[in-house]
Each structure stands twice: as structure tokens, then as C-alpha cells.
Motif scaffolding. Structure first.
Motif, PDB file in Angstrom:
ATOM      1  N   LYS A 406       0.973  -1.144   0.217  1.00  0.00           N
ATOM      2  CA  LYS A 406      -0.152  -0.077   0.172  1.00  0.00           C
ATOM      3  C   LYS A 406       0.959   1.212  -0.035  1.00  0.00           C
ATOM      4  O   LYS A 406       0.269   2.449  -0.090  1.00  0.00           O
ATOM      5  CB  LYS A 406      -0.899  -0.063   1.302  1.00  0.00           C
ATOM      6  N   LYS A 407       2.016   1.173   0.168  1.00  0.00           N
ATOM      7  CA  LYS A 407       3.154   2.358   0.436  1.00  0.00           C
ATOM      8  C   LYS A 407       3.453   2.760  -0.985  1.00  0.00           C
ATOM      9  O   LYS A 407       3.659   3.809  -1.158  1.00  0.00           O
ATOM     10  CB  LYS A 407       4.440   1.786   0.954  1.00  0.00           C
ATOM     11  N   PHE A 408       2.972   1.970  -2.344  1.00  0.00           N
ATOM     12  CA  PHE A 408       3.332   2.392  -3.446  1.00  0.00           C
ATOM     13  C   PHE A 408       1.914   2.129  -4.295  1.00  0.00           C
ATOM     14  O   PHE A 408       1.888   0.984  -4.841  1.00  0.00           O
ATOM     15  CB  PHE A 408       4.405   1.636  -4.156  1.00  0.00           C
ATOM     16  N   PRO A 409       0.945   3.066  -4.033  1.00  0.00           N
ATOM     17  CA  PRO A 409      -0.143   2.962  -5.029  1.00  0.00           C
ATOM     18  C   PRO A 409       0.298   3.070  -6.568  1.00  0.00           C
ATOM     19  O   PRO A 409       0.954   3.539  -6.883  1.00  0.00           O
ATOM     20  CB  PRO A 409      -0.970   4.237  -4.507  1.00  0.00           C
ATOM     21  N   ASN A 410      -0.703   2.398  -7.294  1.00  0.00           N
ATOM     22  CA  ASN A 410      -0.637   2.520  -8.762  1.00  0.00           C
ATOM     23  C   ASN A 410      -0.406   3.801  -9.053  1.00  0.00           C
ATOM     24  O   ASN A 410      -1.470   4.608  -9.015  1.00  0.00           O
ATOM     25  CB  ASN A 410      -1.797   1.650  -9.325  1.00  0.00           C
ATOM     26  N   PRO A 411       0.441   4.253  -9.856  1.00  0.00           N
ATOM     27  CA  PRO A 411       0.774   5.493 -10.270  1.00  0.00           C
ATOM     28  C   PRO A 411      -0.371   5.887 -11.307  1.00  0.00           C
ATOM     29  O   PRO A 411      -0.543   7.153 -11.396  1.00  0.00           O
ATOM     30  CB  PRO A 411       2.134   5.884 -10.873  1.00  0.00           C
ATOM     31  N   PHE A 412      -0.876   5.167 -11.926  1.00  0.00           N
ATOM     32  CA  PHE A 412      -1.999   5.487 -13.057  1.00  0.00           C
ATOM     33  C   PHE A 412      -3.378   5.137 -12.535  1.00  0.00           C
ATOM     34  O   PHE A 412      -4.279   5.367 -13.292  1.00  0.00           O
ATOM     35  CB  PHE A 412      -1.640   4.664 -14.466  1.00  0.00           C
ATOM     36  N   GLY A 413      -3.431   4.759 -11.210  1.00  0.00           N
ATOM     37  CA  GLY A 413      -4.856   4.373 -10.832  1.00  0.00           C
ATOM     38  C   GLY A 413      -5.133   3.172 -11.151  1.00  0.00           C
ATOM     39  O   GLY A 413      -4.809   2.321 -12.112  1.00  0.00           O
ATOM     40  N   LEU A 414      -6.240   2.598 -10.486  1.00  0.00           N
ATOM     41  CA  LEU A 414      -7.004   1.230 -10.901  1.00  0.00           C
ATOM     42  C   LEU A 414      -7.877   1.414 -12.203  1.00  0.00           C
ATOM     43  O   LEU A 414      -8.562   2.613 -12.006  1.00  0.00           O
ATOM     44  CB  LEU A 414      -7.423   0.512  -9.860  1.00  0.00           C
ATOM     45  N   LEU A 415      -8.243   0.566 -12.792  1.00  0.00           N
ATOM     46  CA  LEU A 415      -9.311   0.628 -13.798  1.00  0.00           C
ATOM     47  C   LEU A 415     -10.738   0.547 -13.026  1.00  0.00           C
ATOM     48  O   LEU A 415     -10.741   0.103 -11.939  1.00  0.00           O
ATOM     49  CB  LEU A 415      -9.279  -0.685 -14.824  1.00  0.00           C
ATOM     50  N   PRO A 416     -11.668   1.233 -13.562  1.00  0.00           N
ATOM     51  CA  PRO A 416     -12.862   1.388 -12.817  1.00  0.00           C
ATOM     52  C   PRO A 416     -13.651   0.069 -12.490  1.00  0.00           C
ATOM     53  O   PRO A 416     -13.613  -0.787 -13.379  1.00  0.00           O
ATOM     54  CB  PRO A 416     -13.772   1.966 -14.050  1.00  0.00           C
ATOM     55  N   GLY A 417     -14.066  -0.022 -11.162  1.00  0.00           N
ATOM     56  CA  GLY A 417     -14.637  -1.109 -10.631  1.00  0.00           C
ATOM     57  C   GLY A 417     -13.741  -2.140 -10.166  1.00  0.00           C
ATOM     58  O   GLY A 417     -14.182  -3.154  -9.413  1.00  0.00           O
ATOM     59  N   VAL A 418     -12.402  -2.072 -10.233  1.00  0.00           N
ATOM     60  CA  VAL A 418     -11.386  -3.163  -9.684  1.00  0.00           C
ATOM     61  C   VAL A 418     -11.390  -3.070  -8.310  1.00  0.00           C
ATOM     62  O   VAL A 418     -11.467  -4.112  -7.431  1.00  0.00           O
ATOM     63  CB  VAL A 418     -10.257  -2.956 -10.312  1.00  0.00           C
ATOM     64  N   LYS A 419     -11.197  -1.727  -7.677  1.00  0.00           N
ATOM     65  CA  LYS A 419     -10.972  -1.770  -6.290  1.00  0.00           C
ATOM     66  C   LYS A 419     -12.094  -2.381  -5.416  1.00  0.00           C
ATOM     67  O   LYS A 419     -12.131  -2.934  -4.567  1.00  0.00           O
ATOM     68  CB  LYS A 419     -10.772  -0.337  -5.785  1.00  0.00           C
ATOM     69  N   GLU A 420     -13.424  -2.124  -5.793  1.00  0.00           N
ATOM     70  CA  GLU A 420     -14.631  -2.312  -5.223  1.00  0.00           C
ATOM     71  C   GLU A 420     -14.639  -3.989  -5.433  1.00  0.00           C
ATOM     72  O   GLU A 420     -14.898  -4.764  -4.219  1.00  0.00           O
ATOM     73  CB  GLU A 420     -15.798  -1.601  -5.664  1.00  0.00           C
ATOM     74  N   ALA A 421     -14.470  -4.374  -6.445  1.00  0.00           N
ATOM     75  CA  ALA A 421     -14.631  -5.895  -6.495  1.00  0.00           C
ATOM     76  C   ALA A 421     -13.363  -6.687  -6.024  1.00  0.00           C
ATOM     77  O   ALA A 421     -13.615  -7.828  -5.244  1.00  0.00           O
ATOM     78  CB  ALA A 421     -14.301  -6.133  -8.400  1.00  0.00           C
ATOM     79  N   GLN A 422     -12.230  -6.057  -5.805  1.00  0.00           N
ATOM     80  CA  GLN A 422     -11.014  -6.659  -5.084  1.00  0.00           C
ATOM     81  C   GLN A 422     -11.287  -6.525  -3.316  1.00  0.00           C
ATOM     82  O   GLN A 422     -11.140  -7.600  -2.776  1.00  0.00           O
ATOM     83  CB  GLN A 422      -9.692  -6.007  -5.248  1.00  0.00           C
ATOM     84  N   ASP A 423     -12.161  -5.549  -2.961  1.00  0.00           N
ATOM     85  CA  ASP A 423     -12.364  -5.494  -1.450  1.00  0.00           C
ATOM     86  C   ASP A 423     -13.596  -6.505  -1.266  1.00  0.00           C
ATOM     87  O   ASP A 423     -13.473  -7.126  -0.337  1.00  0.00           O
ATOM     88  CB  ASP A 423     -13.329  -4.156  -1.284  1.00  0.00           C
ATOM     89  N   LEU A 424     -14.418  -6.884  -2.350  1.00  0.00           N
ATOM     90  CA  LEU A 424     -15.398  -7.962  -2.128  1.00  0.00           C
ATOM     91  C   LEU A 424     -14.698  -9.315  -1.823  1.00  0.00           C
ATOM     92  O   LEU A 424     -15.021 -10.183  -0.840  1.00  0.00           O
ATOM     93  CB  LEU A 424     -16.249  -8.068  -3.203  1.00  0.00           C
ATOM     94  N   VAL A 425     -13.685  -9.377  -2.691  1.00  0.00           N
ATOM     95  CA  VAL A 425     -12.770 -10.784  -2.607  1.00  0.00           C
ATOM     96  C   VAL A 425     -11.943 -10.864  -1.346  1.00  0.00           C
ATOM     97  O   VAL A 425     -12.207 -11.876  -0.513  1.00  0.00           O
ATOM     98  CB  VAL A 425     -11.863 -10.952  -3.853  1.00  0.00           C
ATOM     99  N   ILE A 426     -11.481  -9.863  -0.994  1.00  0.00           N
ATOM    100  CA  ILE A 426     -10.729  -9.717   0.444  1.00  0.00           C
ATOM    101  C   ILE A 426     -11.809 -10.261   1.536  1.00  0.00           C
ATOM    102  O   ILE A 426     -11.283 -10.748   2.632  1.00  0.00           O
ATOM    103  CB  ILE A 426      -9.871  -8.542   0.719  1.00  0.00           C
ATOM    104  N   LYS A 427     -12.547  -9.496   1.343  1.00  0.00           N
ATOM    105  CA  LYS A 427     -13.697  -9.698   2.709  1.00  0.00           C
ATOM    106  C   LYS A 427     -14.614 -11.158   2.542  1.00  0.00           C
ATOM    107  O   LYS A 427     -14.835 -11.665   3.792  1.00  0.00           O
ATOM    108  CB  LYS A 427     -14.736  -8.432   2.545  1.00  0.00           C
ATOM    109  N   ASN A 428     -14.758 -11.677   1.371  1.00  0.00           N
ATOM    110  CA  ASN A 428     -15.928 -12.665   1.336  1.00  0.00           C
ATOM    111  C   ASN A 428     -15.127 -13.991   0.778  1.00  0.00           C
ATOM    112  O   ASN A 428     -15.711 -14.943   0.678  1.00  0.00           O
ATOM    113  CB  ASN A 428     -16.829 -12.398   0.499  1.00  0.00           C
ATOM    114  N   ALA A 429     -13.893 -13.904   0.088  1.00  0.00           N
ATOM    115  CA  ALA A 429     -13.603 -15.010  -0.630  1.00  0.00           C
ATOM    116  C   ALA A 429     -12.375 -15.885   0.168  1.00  0.00           C
ATOM    117  O   ALA A 429     -11.531 -15.261   1.017  1.00  0.00           O
ATOM    118  CB  ALA A 429     -12.877 -14.852  -1.849  1.00  0.00           C
ATOM    119  N   THR A 430     -12.322 -17.268   0.043  1.00  0.00           N
ATOM    120  CA  THR A 430     -11.429 -18.062   0.612  1.00  0.00           C
ATOM    121  C   THR A 430     -10.799 -19.034  -0.477  1.00  0.00           C
ATOM    122  O   THR A 430     -11.521 -19.154  -1.606  1.00  0.00           O
ATOM    123  CB  THR A 430     -12.029 -18.966   1.706  1.00  0.00           C
ATOM    124  N   LEU A 431      -9.572 -19.389  -0.270  1.00  0.00           N
ATOM    125  CA  LEU A 431      -9.110 -20.357  -1.373  1.00  0.00           C
ATOM    126  C   LEU A 431      -9.896 -21.575  -1.313  1.00  0.00           C
ATOM    127  O   LEU A 431     -10.568 -22.091  -0.414  1.00  0.00           O
ATOM    128  CB  LEU A 431      -7.672 -20.686  -0.802  1.00  0.00           C
TER     129      LEU A 431
END
Length: 477
Positions: A406-431
Motif C-alpha cells: 500500500k506504500k506504493f499505489p498504482n501511479p496510474f490508478g486502478l481501472l474502474p470497478g476493480v478496487k470495489e471488486a477486490q474489496d469483495l474478494v478480500i472480505k468474502n473469498a477463501t481459497l
């Protein structure tokens, strides 16, 4: 295919072990203790360890053989480590194992967690638990969140691999612009999803005056986890009391199959779902033919970006959804197996290898793994980055499209919708739990799942047959 690969790997691993023992190679794993910290690694035959690495990777490196040479030179320019990076164009696992079993020595291998487990079980990998615990870089939760380490730990808490990138997960992906156009709320229950998909099928969401849209398309059974979540069922295997089972083959799955059959019978589910590949599924979504698919979080952004490039004024909006909550109110999404760096027990330069692993999670390592090679893929002036045409073509992916630090954020930003989708994965997904014989089980699961969804058999009968065959083949306990 994976079952055949497992047999090949086992035979090759056996050959490697015999060769290693004959050559006098030893591993701390044989004593049940971890290897010493990187800083305490013994010197080979009293000689100072060279700052060089022989590496093999499936996805990390240059996009072409020529660029891979530049990638090696960039590693040396930035770190001072002379690197030889082998990147086979195909059949990575087989070529890796063929090389290792023939006695070739590597300092670093980039592998999937599944292959890491196989190599660990055979005693081929150096345990890295002490090095990881002693690393200020890797123990920094801003660099790698503490909870993420559970993904790569063995049952007894040891670590044999360190993440090479952030691996996302899968979920239902909806046309959010169609939801807005038809004044529909985001679905949460099975009934909600049915109503939304039915509206996508019948209410002309693309506005062309034709009934030519579907509510849902999939690539076979690929990533239906978000719907089976509603019954509290995990994809692939689960282990309970030491026994393996496949939740999709239990009676609890019957209502989900019946619900999917209802979508099929009413023309809501794409009739070609069973034979679709992921490309066909994505193309239907991009071409306004379907309102929902099941796929990876990263593709939320890529789908949005693809349409934006084609039409800057498009209303198209893909959005990730958490699926259907179970009776306990919890969502159950799938997390992809992480890719990891591992160090073989016969590595010539293990201290340098671990140094590289730590560096890989620094700003400079992330820049190389994502943007690529300076003055080839990108230029940098005063901390401002700009992609060259080659860099744009390579889509900021030289093996690390997403990272943890997190100390080096993407200098171009994330594509639209990716951050929200990744947050769902981190919160609700398991291997997933994927034993070596998963491919054999998958054939049986797919056969009877399709029969249930297509209405060729009542769901209860299909589940019963599925389970009988899995047991007969000794694929479940």
C-alpha cells in the motif's frame, strides 16, 4: 489434465529426490526445523555467495524472449544481482519439473500454491518461516497484510513460499448500467437475482427493440461459487475430520441446481453456457448480449476499460457483486490460488534469493513486475511515470498486475470497478482445496451438474449419481 500432470510430477520428483540424496543434498525440512535466516545462511564450501540468481517463471519477465533479456539486465541495474530468468513459452510445470528432476539447480522458482504444495510434500523446497518472520519488509502489514499469510502456511504453520503478486478472486459481474436503466436494485437473494436476470432477458436493456439478450452467461460450471454461496457450499473440495468431500455433490446443492434449471428453462440462462469458453462469455457481455457473467475481479476493470476505449461516451458499467448470502448471512466467493516465489533446497545462492524476494515487494520491484523496463515500457521524470506504446501494449503486467504494498499505489490508478471488486474478494473469498485428483472429480461433477441444469435429469437424481460415481472412483471419502 491435472491428474496426469500430478503423476508426471510425482515420478519426476522421485527421481529428483534420489539424485539429491546421491549428491549429498540436505534439507532442514528433514529434521523438522526451519532453515536459518537469510543472513545466517551457511556459505557453500567456505566461499562467499555470489550475487547471482538462476530463476524460472511462468508469467514474470519480458513479453518476448528479446524483452526477457532486457528484464534480466534491469534486475541487475536496479539490484546489482546478475539474473538468469528462464521463462518457458508453454507447458511450464512439466518443463520446470523436467529441469529440476534432471538435477539442474535453481535459486528461485515462481510457482502456483498447488505446485508449491506438491514440491513441499516431496521435500524439494527450503522452508522460509524464520526468514519471513525475521523480515521487516515482509512482516510490515502495509506491504503484505498479516492475514494473507494463512494462504501459504502448511497445517503445522510453516511457510515455503512468498507471494509474487496479489491474486484476486471470482464473483458475479453485472451490467450496473442496465440495473439503473431498468430501475432495479442490486440483487442479494436468489429471488432478487432471478428477477434481475429475467428483466435483463425480457425488458430490452440494450434498447435495440429485439429480444436478443440473456440474463446470465457462464463458461460451463466456471465460477458459479457466488450462487452456491446461497446454500453455504464451497466449490471443489472441503476437508472435515480428516475426510474429503465435494459440497456440490451433496443434497444441499439440489435447490441451487433446480434454480439454475429454472433459469435455463425460461431462456434466462445463455443456452450455450455448457460449451462456452471464457472468451465467448466475455464477448457476449461486451456486445450487450448478456447482463451478468461469473468471472475474475480484475476483469471488472478490463471490461469497463475495453468499452471506454471503444466509445469514450459509453454508459457501459461492469460491477462486481458478492453473490447470494447463505443462511448465516455470509457470502462465499472463490479466492484464486496465489502465485509464490520458492527456493529449492539445492539453491546455490539462497541468501541472495531471499534478498530478491524482499526486494520484489519494494517500490522498485513492483515497478519492474508491473510497468516493466525503464525506457522500454515506461519513462520516469521526477517521480512521474509515463508508459511508452510498448508499455501500453503490455498493460502494466510483467507478472504483477496487482500487488499488496500500500506504500506504493498504482501511479496510474486502478481501472474502474476493480478496487470495489477486490474489496469483495478480500472480505468474502477463501481459497479452494484442490487435491491432485481434482481433474478426475471435475469431469464427474460437470457431467451431472449439466444434466441437472439442462433438465436432462431431476436435480436430486443427478446429485445422487454424481455422488455415487465420486465414491466409486474413491474421489471422496
Amino acid at each position: 489434465m491435472k491428474a496426469k500432470k500430478a503423476k508426471v510430477l510425482s515420478s519426476m520428483v522421485a527421481a529428483l529426490l534420489v539424485g539429491s540424496l546421491a549428491a549429498g543434498c540436505t534439507s532442514n525440512s528433514s529434521t523438522g526445523t526451519d532453515a536459518p535466516k537469510a543472513s545466517d545462511q551457511p556459505k557453500t564450501e567456505g566461499k562467499k555467495e555470489e550475487r547471482s540468481l538462476r530463476m524460472m517463471s511462468a508469467v514474470i519477465g519480458g513479453k518476448t524472449p528479446e524483452e526477457n533479456v532486457l528484464f534480466e539486465k534491469e534486475i541487475e541495474r536496479v539490484t546489482g544481482i546478475k539474473a538468469k530468468l528462464e521463462k518457458p513459452a508453454s507447458d511450464y510445470n512439466q518443463k520446470l519439473m523436467a529441469a529440476v528432476s534432471s538435477g539442474e539447480k535453481y535459486d528461485l522458482l515462481q510457482v502456483s500454491k498447488e505446485l508449491m504444495n506438491t514440491l513441499t510434500d516431496q521435500g524439494i523446497l527450503m522452508p522460509l518461516t524464520d526468514q519471513v518472520k525475521g523480515s521487516k519488509t515482509l512482516q510490515d502489514p502495509e506491504v503484505i497484510p498479516t492475514a494473507e499469510w494463512d494462504q501459504v502456511k502448511t497445517k503445522d504453520g510453516k511457510i515455503f513460499g512468498v507471494f509474487s503478486k496479489f491474486q484476486g478472486g471470482t464473483m458475479p459481474i453485472v451490467r450496473a448500467d442496465w440495473l439503473k436503466k431498468l430501475n432495479l436494485p442490486e440483487p442479494k437473494t436468489f429471488d432478487d437475482y432471478y428477477k434481475v436476470m429475467k428483466a435483463f432477458t425480457e425488458q430490452d436493456p440494450d434498447g435495440n427493440g429485439k429480444k436478443d439478450t440473456y440474463g446470465l452467461s457462464t463458461a460451463g460450471m466456471y465460477e458459479l461459487q457466488g450462487f452456491f454461496s446461497g446454500a453455504g457450499l464451497k466449490q471443489r473440495y472441503v476437508e472435515k475430520d480428516g475426510k474429503l468431500d465435494v459440497p456440490y455433490s451433496t443434497d444441499a446443492a439440489i435447490p441451487v441446481y433446480e434454480w439454475l434449471n429454472k433459469l435455463y428453462k425460461e431462456g434466462i440462462l445463455d443456452p450455450n453456457f455448457a460449451t462456452n469458453d471464457t472468451g465467448k462469455m466475455r464477448n457476449l457481455f461486451l456486445a450487450d448480449r448478456v447482463g451478468m457473467i461469473t468471472y475474475w475481479d480484475a476483469w471488472v476493470g478490463m471490461l469497463n476499460n475495453t468499452r471506454k476505449i471503444a466509445d469514450a461516451n459509453t454508459a457501459f458499467e461492469a460491477k462486481g457483486l458478492p453473490g447470494v448470502a447463505g443462511a448465516d448471512g455470509k457470502y462465499m466467493l472463490r479466492r484464486g490460488d496465489p502465485d509464490v516465489w520458492v527456493i529449492p533446497v539445492n539453491a546455490q545462492n539462497p541468501k541472495t534469493a531471499f534478498e530478491f524476494i524482499e526486494w520484489w515487494h519494494s517500490k522498485e520491484g513492483i515497478v519492474l513486475g508491473s510497468m516493466g523496463i525503464k525506457d522500454t515500457d515506461y519513462t520516469e521524470n521526477g517521480g512521474k511515470y509515463e508508459l511508452t506504446q510498448a508499455g501500453k501494449d503490455h498493460a502494466m503486467d510483467h507478472g504483477v498486475p496487482f500487488w499488496y504494498n500500500k506504500k506504493f499505489p498504482n501511479p496510474f490508478g486502478l481501472l474502474p470497478g476493480v478496487k470495489e471488486a477486490q474489496d469483495l474478494v478480500i472480505k468474502n473469498a477463501t481459497l479452494e482445496l484442490t487435491p491432485p485428483k481434482w481433474a478426475d472429480a471435475e469431469k464427474i461433477i460437470n457431467e451431472y451438474s449439466f444434466k441437472a441444469i439442462l433438465g436432462e435429469m431431476p436435480a436430486a437424481d443427478a446429485v445422487k449419481k454424481m455422488r455415487e460415481q465420486l465414491k466409486a472412483a474413491k474421489l471422496i471419502d
